[in-house]
Scaffold this motif. Structure first.
Motif, mmCIF file in Angstrom:
data_model
loop_
_atom_site.group_PDB
_atom_site.id
_atom_site.type_symbol
_atom_site.label_atom_id
_atom_site.label_comp_id
_atom_site.label_asym_id
_atom_site.label_seq_id
_atom_site.Cartn_x
_atom_site.Cartn_y
_atom_site.Cartn_z
ATOM 1 N N GLY A 76 48.639 -27.284 79.688
ATOM 2 C CA GLY A 76 48.221 -28.673 79.856
ATOM 3 C C GLY A 76 47.231 -29.129 78.793
ATOM 4 O O GLY A 76 47.190 -30.311 78.439
ATOM 5 N N ALA A 77 46.451 -28.185 78.263
ATOM 6 C CA ALA A 77 45.434 -28.511 77.256
ATOM 7 C C ALA A 77 45.878 -28.187 75.838
ATOM 8 O O ALA A 77 45.085 -28.299 74.906
ATOM 9 C CB ALA A 77 44.142 -27.746 77.573
ATOM 10 N N ALA A 78 47.138 -27.806 75.647
ATOM 11 C CA ALA A 78 47.615 -27.316 74.346
ATOM 12 C C ALA A 78 47.459 -28.355 73.240
ATOM 13 O O ALA A 78 47.723 -29.545 73.431
ATOM 14 C CB ALA A 78 49.073 -26.897 74.456
ATOM 15 N N GLU A 79 47.003 -27.862 72.066
ATOM 16 C CA GLU A 79 46.872 -28.703 70.886
ATOM 17 C C GLU A 79 47.793 -28.277 69.759
ATOM 18 O O GLU A 79 47.942 -28.982 68.772
ATOM 19 C CB GLU A 79 45.423 -28.679 70.383
ATOM 20 N N ASN A 80 48.397 -27.107 69.897
ATOM 21 C CA ASN A 80 49.323 -26.618 68.874
ATOM 22 C C ASN A 80 50.363 -25.707 69.530
ATOM 23 O O ASN A 80 50.246 -25.345 70.703
ATOM 24 C CB ASN A 80 48.568 -25.874 67.759
ATOM 25 N N VAL A 81 51.366 -25.333 68.754
ATOM 26 C CA VAL A 81 52.466 -24.516 69.286
ATOM 27 C C VAL A 81 51.968 -23.151 69.742
ATOM 28 O O VAL A 81 52.454 -22.601 70.732
ATOM 29 C CB VAL A 81 53.580 -24.366 68.223
ATOM 30 N N THR A 82 50.965 -22.603 69.037
ATOM 31 C CA THR A 82 50.432 -21.287 69.420
ATOM 32 C C THR A 82 49.874 -21.311 70.842
ATOM 33 O O THR A 82 50.146 -20.409 71.645
ATOM 34 C CB THR A 82 49.328 -20.843 68.437
ATOM 35 N N MET A 83 49.103 -22.348 71.163
ATOM 36 C CA MET A 83 48.574 -22.476 72.525
ATOM 37 C C MET A 83 49.702 -22.612 73.546
ATOM 38 O O MET A 83 49.641 -22.038 74.649
ATOM 39 C CB MET A 83 47.629 -23.671 72.634
ATOM 40 N N LEU A 84 50.728 -23.369 73.169
ATOM 41 C CA LEU A 84 51.870 -23.522 74.063
ATOM 42 C C LEU A 84 52.525 -22.177 74.363
ATOM 43 O O LEU A 84 52.807 -21.847 75.522
ATOM 44 C CB LEU A 84 52.919 -24.451 73.430
ATOM 45 N N ILE A 85 52.773 -21.389 73.309
ATOM 46 C CA ILE A 85 53.474 -20.113 73.477
ATOM 47 C C ILE A 85 52.624 -19.131 74.278
ATOM 48 O O ILE A 85 53.131 -18.426 75.163
ATOM 49 C CB ILE A 85 53.859 -19.512 72.112
ATOM 50 N N ILE A 86 51.306 -19.071 74.001
ATOM 51 C CA ILE A 86 50.419 -18.167 74.762
ATOM 52 C C ILE A 86 50.415 -18.561 76.239
ATOM 53 O O ILE A 86 50.487 -17.703 77.129
ATOM 54 C CB ILE A 86 48.988 -18.186 74.188
ATOM 55 N N GLY A 87 50.337 -19.863 76.486
ATOM 56 C CA GLY A 87 50.397 -20.334 77.873
ATOM 57 C C GLY A 87 51.701 -19.950 78.541
ATOM 58 O O GLY A 87 51.719 -19.513 79.698
ATOM 59 N N ARG A 88 52.811 -20.081 77.797
ATOM 60 C CA ARG A 88 54.121 -19.720 78.348
ATOM 61 C C ARG A 88 54.189 -18.219 78.658
ATOM 62 O O ARG A 88 54.790 -17.816 79.656
ATOM 63 C CB ARG A 88 55.223 -20.082 77.349
ATOM 64 N N ILE A 89 53.586 -17.405 77.815
ATOM 65 C CA ILE A 89 53.589 -15.954 78.052
ATOM 66 C C ILE A 89 52.844 -15.625 79.348
ATOM 67 O O ILE A 89 53.297 -14.804 80.156
ATOM 68 C CB ILE A 89 52.984 -15.210 76.850
ATOM 69 N N LEU A 90 51.698 -16.287 79.568
ATOM 70 C CA LEU A 90 50.946 -16.060 80.810
ATOM 71 C C LEU A 90 51.742 -16.544 82.026
ATOM 72 O O LEU A 90 51.730 -15.897 83.089
ATOM 73 C CB LEU A 90 49.592 -16.769 80.740
ATOM 74 N N LEU A 91 52.433 -17.665 81.888
ATOM 75 C CA LEU A 91 53.317 -18.118 82.958
ATOM 76 C C LEU A 91 54.376 -17.062 83.249
ATOM 77 O O LEU A 91 54.714 -16.799 84.410
ATOM 78 C CB LEU A 91 53.995 -19.438 82.578
ATOM 79 N N GLY A 92 54.901 -16.457 82.196
ATOM 80 C CA GLY A 92 55.931 -15.429 82.350
ATOM 81 C C GLY A 92 55.429 -14.203 83.091
ATOM 82 O O GLY A 92 56.140 -13.625 83.921
ATOM 83 N N VAL A 93 54.194 -13.784 82.786
ATOM 84 C CA VAL A 93 53.602 -12.652 83.500
ATOM 85 C C VAL A 93 53.514 -12.968 84.991
ATOM 86 O O VAL A 93 53.854 -12.140 85.853
ATOM 87 C CB VAL A 93 52.206 -12.323 82.929
ATOM 88 N N GLY A 94 53.083 -14.187 85.311
ATOM 89 C CA GLY A 94 52.991 -14.595 86.714
ATOM 90 C C GLY A 94 54.337 -14.570 87.408
ATOM 91 O O GLY A 94 54.466 -14.076 88.540
ATOM 92 N N ILE A 95 55.367 -15.072 86.740
ATOM 93 C CA ILE A 95 56.710 -15.092 87.326
ATOM 94 C C ILE A 95 57.247 -13.676 87.485
ATOM 95 O O ILE A 95 57.904 -13.349 88.488
ATOM 96 C CB ILE A 95 57.642 -15.959 86.467
ATOM 97 N N GLY A 96 56.971 -12.796 86.523
ATOM 98 C CA GLY A 96 57.421 -11.408 86.620
ATOM 99 C C GLY A 96 56.877 -10.722 87.859
ATOM 100 O O GLY A 96 57.598 -10.003 88.570
ATOM 101 N N PHE A 97 55.588 -10.938 88.151
ATOM 102 C CA PHE A 97 54.972 -10.329 89.331
ATOM 103 C C PHE A 97 55.508 -10.962 90.624
ATOM 104 O O PHE A 97 55.819 -10.254 91.588
ATOM 105 C CB PHE A 97 53.447 -10.480 89.276
ATOM 106 N N ALA A 98 55.606 -12.285 90.654
ATOM 107 C CA ALA A 98 56.064 -12.965 91.873
ATOM 108 C C ALA A 98 57.513 -12.636 92.197
ATOM 109 O O ALA A 98 57.864 -12.339 93.343
ATOM 110 C CB ALA A 98 55.880 -14.472 91.725
ATOM 111 N N ASN A 99 58.384 -12.667 91.188
ATOM 112 C CA ASN A 99 59.798 -12.405 91.426
ATOM 113 C C ASN A 99 60.055 -10.957 91.810
ATOM 114 O O ASN A 99 61.067 -10.636 92.432
ATOM 115 C CB ASN A 99 60.621 -12.767 90.183
ATOM 116 N N GLN A 100 59.148 -10.062 91.422
ATOM 117 C CA GLN A 100 59.307 -8.661 91.784
ATOM 118 C C GLN A 100 58.939 -8.420 93.247
ATOM 119 O O GLN A 100 59.574 -7.624 93.929
ATOM 120 C CB GLN A 100 58.422 -7.789 90.872
ATOM 121 N N SER A 101 57.940 -9.120 93.731
ATOM 122 C CA SER A 101 57.386 -8.806 95.047
ATOM 123 C C SER A 101 57.896 -9.705 96.169
ATOM 124 O O SER A 101 58.090 -9.233 97.299
ATOM 125 C CB SER A 101 55.852 -8.886 95.006
ATOM 126 N N VAL A 102 58.116 -10.978 95.897
ATOM 127 C CA VAL A 102 58.447 -11.915 96.978
ATOM 128 C C VAL A 102 59.772 -11.581 97.679
ATOM 129 O O VAL A 102 59.804 -11.500 98.920
ATOM 130 C CB VAL A 102 58.449 -13.373 96.470
#
Length: 536
Positions: A147-173
């Motif tokens: 939401g606060a991204a100012e460049n593509v690097t921030m976007l990609i890092i944010g997406r990676i953290l989102l991915g970590v969250g989804i990996g954990f949730a989809n494994q356990s739920v």
């Protein structure tokens, strides 16, 4: 009428008794019917856990919307923005073909793939609930960065953290839902996860439609930042949810497991089910290396399904719709607002179809859903490809009249419905219910990681494939659905109403997988007697 006749025919086939297994007749749709009922406590905890699907669905829906917004493209992907402005007189198929844009979408799924392996250890050692909590918290941080991204690097890092969250949730739920539910209602409660995914997608598409109208070009920030809302729900839920009896036994909390099983079943008569859970737990405790154990011959069926079901799920082509629905409709000439509205329509269709699956899966079974949905998707993809071919040909230059566009949307909705009540719902349900306790976290991690790997491949390659294969992309995907439908017909037995700890009997009785399982592989404590059938 033809579909109804097919359902009745397939139901008759799936209810036939299978061959003798270890000297006893085992019905493929039956199993022990433990005492107990569906309690309000189970309904509430399952609802909270299923909200883990919201973060997955919201991200799927939001990424396609923001990548069709001009202010977002102009700021982060100016090359795509310029191609889009010139596309009226050029090849419509290729106007979004950009590897960096595809990386924005796909990077999340590569991160989820890696995270799912770590999630297996967390799920086994700390319990299912803390894996959900960790996933929600990481997703929350990623949403703030995006939401606060100012460049593509921030976007990609944010997406990676989102991915970590989804990996954990989809494994356990999905595992949590399958372990909490009574066997006869496991399908309905587990599909709550898929229902939440579809609600997340629909919510994201509605938000995209609203934020796209915000003046000043900052609507995309709101779309991305609002991912914090579903993340907050699963994070708080993970803190207060109880753990499953299976997980408590696995970690040595026998008394607590007894109390939890008594509470979730709503009865004192839990002795038989508890004894089966203890036997499974004792066997699981002897397994020191679940990743090595899952490669053993007796687990060949489960390992095959853990790989092939998520592999096929992605090759249905559903993420062509989910990721890029607004982009796809815009490519087909619907215009920006019209493309977002069309995406909302398909999102609503997916929610309604998931509800249908939720209330029929434990009555009709898993195989019927896979087979009927497969036939429906094949027909729709061929028709969609043909409709696009007629208007755009191979040049990619053309227009879609209003009535013609309505026909495209109708068939896309029919395709989405077929997916939602087959591979969408069942693609998460079946892998979560087939693994014995000793390899369950490892098996679910393989399921999630394969799913994320091929989600990444589709997300990274789709816009390029659309540019090169053109309308033929839909024929390509229809061919894969033919293959996966035949695979299910031959190799997937019916698993409805079978307790998870008795699932080995289903594989033992199968015409093919039974060859990989000896009588000695069937654990002590499973009664090799005829099972009570679903219709008994």
């Amino acid at each position: 009428l033809l579909q109804y006749y097919l359902l009745l025919s397939l139901r008759g086939i799936s209810c036939q008794s299978s061959r003798m297994a270890g000297g006893a007749m085992v019905n493929a749709v039956g199993g022990k019917d433990y005492p107990g009922k569906l309690t309000l406590f189970v309904l509430f905890t399952s609802f909270i856990a299923a909200t883990g699907g919201l973060i997955f669905g919201y991200d799927i829906g939001i990424s396609g919307g923001v990548t069709s917004m001009d202010p977002f493209l102009e700021k982060f992907f100016p090359e795509v923005f310029r191609k889009k402005q010139m596309a009226d007189k050029s090849n419509q198929y290729c106007k979004y073909d950009n590897q960096l844009l595809q990386t924005f979408t796909s990077s999340l799924y590569l991160a989820a793939l890696v995270a799912s392996f770590f999630a297996a250890t967390v799920t086994r050692v700390l319990g299912r609930k803390w894996s959900m909590f960790g996933g929600g918290l990481t997703f929350l941080i990623g949403a703030a960065l995006n939401g606060a991204a100012e460049n593509v690097t921030m976007l990609i890092i944010g997406r990676i953290l989102l991915g970590v969250g989804i990996g954990f949730a989809n494994q356990s739920v999905p595992v949590y839902l399958s372990e909490m539910a009574p066997a006869r209602l496991r399908g309905m409660l587990n599909i709550g996860f898929q229902l939440m995914i579809t609600i997340g997608i629909l919510t994201a598409e509605l938000i995209n439609y609203g934020t796209n109208k915000i003046k000043g070009g900052h609507g995309w920030r709101i779309s991305l930042a609002l991912a914090a809302v579903p993340a907050g729900i699963i994070t708080l839920g993970g803190m207060f949810l109880p753990d499953t009896p299976n997980s408590l036994l696995e970690r040595g909390h026998a008394d607590e497991a007894w109390r939890m099983l008594r509470r979730i079943r709503g009865t004192e008569d839990i002795g038989e089910e508890y004894a089966d859970l203890v036997a499974a737990s004792e066997e699981a405790r002897q397994v020191k290396h679940p990743w090595r154990n899952i490669l053993k011959r007796r687990y060949r069926a489960q390992l095959t399904m853990a790989v092939m079901i998520p592999f096929f799920q992605q090759l249905t082509g559903i993420n062509v719709i989910n990721f890029y629905a607004p982009v796809l409709f815009d490519t087909l000439g619907f215009g920006n607002d019209a493309s977002l509205v069309s995406a909302i329509i398909t999102g609503l269709t997916m929610v309604l179809a998931s509800l249908v699956s939720m209330f029929t899966v434990d009555r009709l079974g898993r195989r019927i859903g896979f087979l009927q949905g497969g036939v429906q998707m094949i027909v729709c993809q061929v028709v969609i490809g043909t409709l696009i071919a007629v208007r755009f040909g191979t040049s990619g230059i053309g227009e879609i009249p209003r009535g013609y566009g309505v026909a495209v949307v109708v068939f896309i909705c029919a395709y989405v419905a077929g997916f939602a009540w087959s591979w969408g719902a069942l693609g998460w349900l079946v892998p979560s219910e087939i693994f014995p306790l000793e390899i369950r976290p490892a098996g679910q991690s393989i399921n999630v990681s394969v799913n994320m790997l091929f989600t990444f491949v589709i997300a990274q390659a789709f816009l390029t494939m659309l540019c090169h294969l053109k309308f033929g992309l839909f024929y390509f995907l229809a061919g894969w659905v033919v293959i996966m439908t035949v695979f299910v017909a031959l190799f997937l037995p019916e698993t409805k109403n079978v307790p998870i700890e008795d699932m080995i009997l289903v594989w033992k009785s199968h015409w093919f997988w039974g060859n990989f399982i000896t009588d000695d592989d069937i654990r002590v404590g499973v009664q090799m007697a005829p099972r009570k059938t679903a219709n008994a």
